[in-house]
Write a protein that holds these residues in place. Structure first.
Motif, short mmCIF file in Angstrom:
data_model
loop_
_atom_site.label_atom_id
_atom_site.label_comp_id
_atom_site.label_asym_id
_atom_site.label_seq_id
_atom_site.Cartn_x
_atom_site.Cartn_y
_atom_site.Cartn_z
N ALA A 188 -4.66 7.61 3.39
CA ALA A 188 -4.05 7.60 2.18
C ALA A 188 -5.17 7.86 1.18
CB ALA A 188 -3.27 6.38 1.91
N ALA A 189 -6.27 6.96 1.21
CA ALA A 189 -7.25 6.92 0.50
C ALA A 189 -7.95 8.49 0.32
CB ALA A 189 -8.44 6.07 0.83
N ALA B 27 5.04 8.44 3.10
CA ALA B 27 5.41 7.31 2.26
C ALA B 27 6.87 6.85 2.40
CB ALA B 27 5.02 7.24 0.67
N LEU C 288 -0.65 6.51 7.87
CA LEU C 288 -0.50 6.58 6.32
C LEU C 288 -1.77 5.64 5.64
CD1 LEU C 288 0.49 7.50 3.36
CD2 LEU C 288 2.15 5.74 3.54
N ARG C 289 -1.66 4.36 6.29
CA ARG C 289 -2.90 3.40 5.89
C ARG C 289 -4.31 4.14 6.01
NH1 ARG C 289 -1.59 -2.02 5.97
NH2 ARG C 289 -0.45 -1.59 7.98
N LEU D 260 -5.44 10.89 -1.21
CA LEU D 260 -5.47 10.44 -2.78
C LEU D 260 -6.76 11.22 -3.63
CD1 LEU D 260 -3.65 6.98 -2.68
CD2 LEU D 260 -2.81 8.87 -3.62
N ASP E 254 2.24 1.63 -3.58
CA ASP E 254 0.83 2.21 -4.48
C ASP E 254 0.54 3.73 -4.14
OD1 ASP E 254 -1.63 1.66 -6.07
OD2 ASP E 254 -2.43 2.21 -4.19
N THR E 255 0.53 4.01 -2.93
CA THR E 255 0.32 5.27 -2.54
C THR E 255 1.34 6.26 -3.14
OG1 THR E 255 -0.90 4.83 -0.37
CG2 THR E 255 0.23 6.87 -0.50
N TYR F 162 0.79 -1.23 -0.06
CA TYR F 162 -0.10 -0.22 0.14
C TYR F 162 0.98 1.48 -0.02
CZ TYR F 162 0.93 1.08 4.91
OH TYR F 162 1.34 1.49 6.10
N LEU G 60 1.30 13.23 0.92
CA LEU G 60 1.66 11.82 0.95
C LEU G 60 2.85 11.41 0.85
CD1 LEU G 60 -1.53 10.58 -0.89
CD2 LEU G 60 -0.93 10.03 1.32
N ARG H 270 0.77 6.58 -6.87
CA ARG H 270 0.06 7.52 -7.37
C ARG H 270 0.18 9.19 -7.00
NH1 ARG H 270 -5.51 4.64 -4.80
NH2 ARG H 270 -6.34 6.56 -5.48
N ALA H 271 0.51 9.38 -5.78
CA ALA H 271 1.10 10.60 -5.67
C ALA H 271 2.09 11.13 -6.53
CB ALA H 271 1.63 10.70 -4.03
#
Length: 160
Positions: free
Chosen positions: A151-152, A128, A147-148, A155, A22-23, A19, A124, A26-27
């Motif tokens: 993050a959503a 990360a 962060l977990r 994002l 992935d985060t 995760y 983020l 995407r950032a």
């Protein structure tokens, strides 16, 4: 995807939770898509790098952290690290939101919609990086829960 740091890059990257990767991806993609002017600024504006005197910033340390980034990216990253005086912990989304609002008020100019997205994406990146640091060093996971959990939403605000 990460800045090249030899001793980091030589470690087993599979230790970094999926995760987090992935985060960060995407950032990073959102930041790279930014089409706004860049400025030279301090990219590690943590509380531990500031010294105050009579309610004003008296000194800023850690000048090896200069970066050529959109203003919103520098401010967004700062909105995620400004309270940091010890182990990295991502502040609540509401704290970053208040920081971004106060910055814009003091600056005398509101960010555009794109700049706000850039700021949220940049918020983020330090978290990360900190979780990656902990994972690759085998340190206790201080940063991963925040962060977990956030993050959503960050994002989503970044449109990433």
């Amino acid at each position: 995807m990460w800045p090249a740091i030899g001793f980091f890059d030589e470690r087993d990257q599979s230790a970094v939770p999926g995760y987090v990767v992935d985060t960060a991806e995407r950032a990073r993609e959102r930041l790279l898509a930014a089409d706004v002017p860049r400025v030279l600024g301090h990219a590690d504006f943590e509380a531990q790098n500031l010294r105050w005197h009579d309610g004003r910033v008296w000194a800023v340390h850690d000048w090896d952290s200069l970066a050529w980034q959109p203003e919103a990216a520098l401010v967004g990253a700062t909105s995620a690290v400004f309270p940091k005086i010890g182990p990295a912990v991502l502040p609540p989304v509401e704290s970053s939101e208040a920081f971004l609002s106060a910055y814009q008020d003091l600056r005398g100019r509101r960010f555009s919609a794109e700049e706000l997205e850039i700021a949220w994406a940049a918020s983020l990146w330090p978290a990360a990086h900190d979780v990656r640091w902990e994972a690759l060093h085998g340190d206790p996971p201080v940063s991963c829960d925040a962060l977990r959990a956030q993050a959503a939403e960050r994002l989503r605000r970044a449109n990433a």
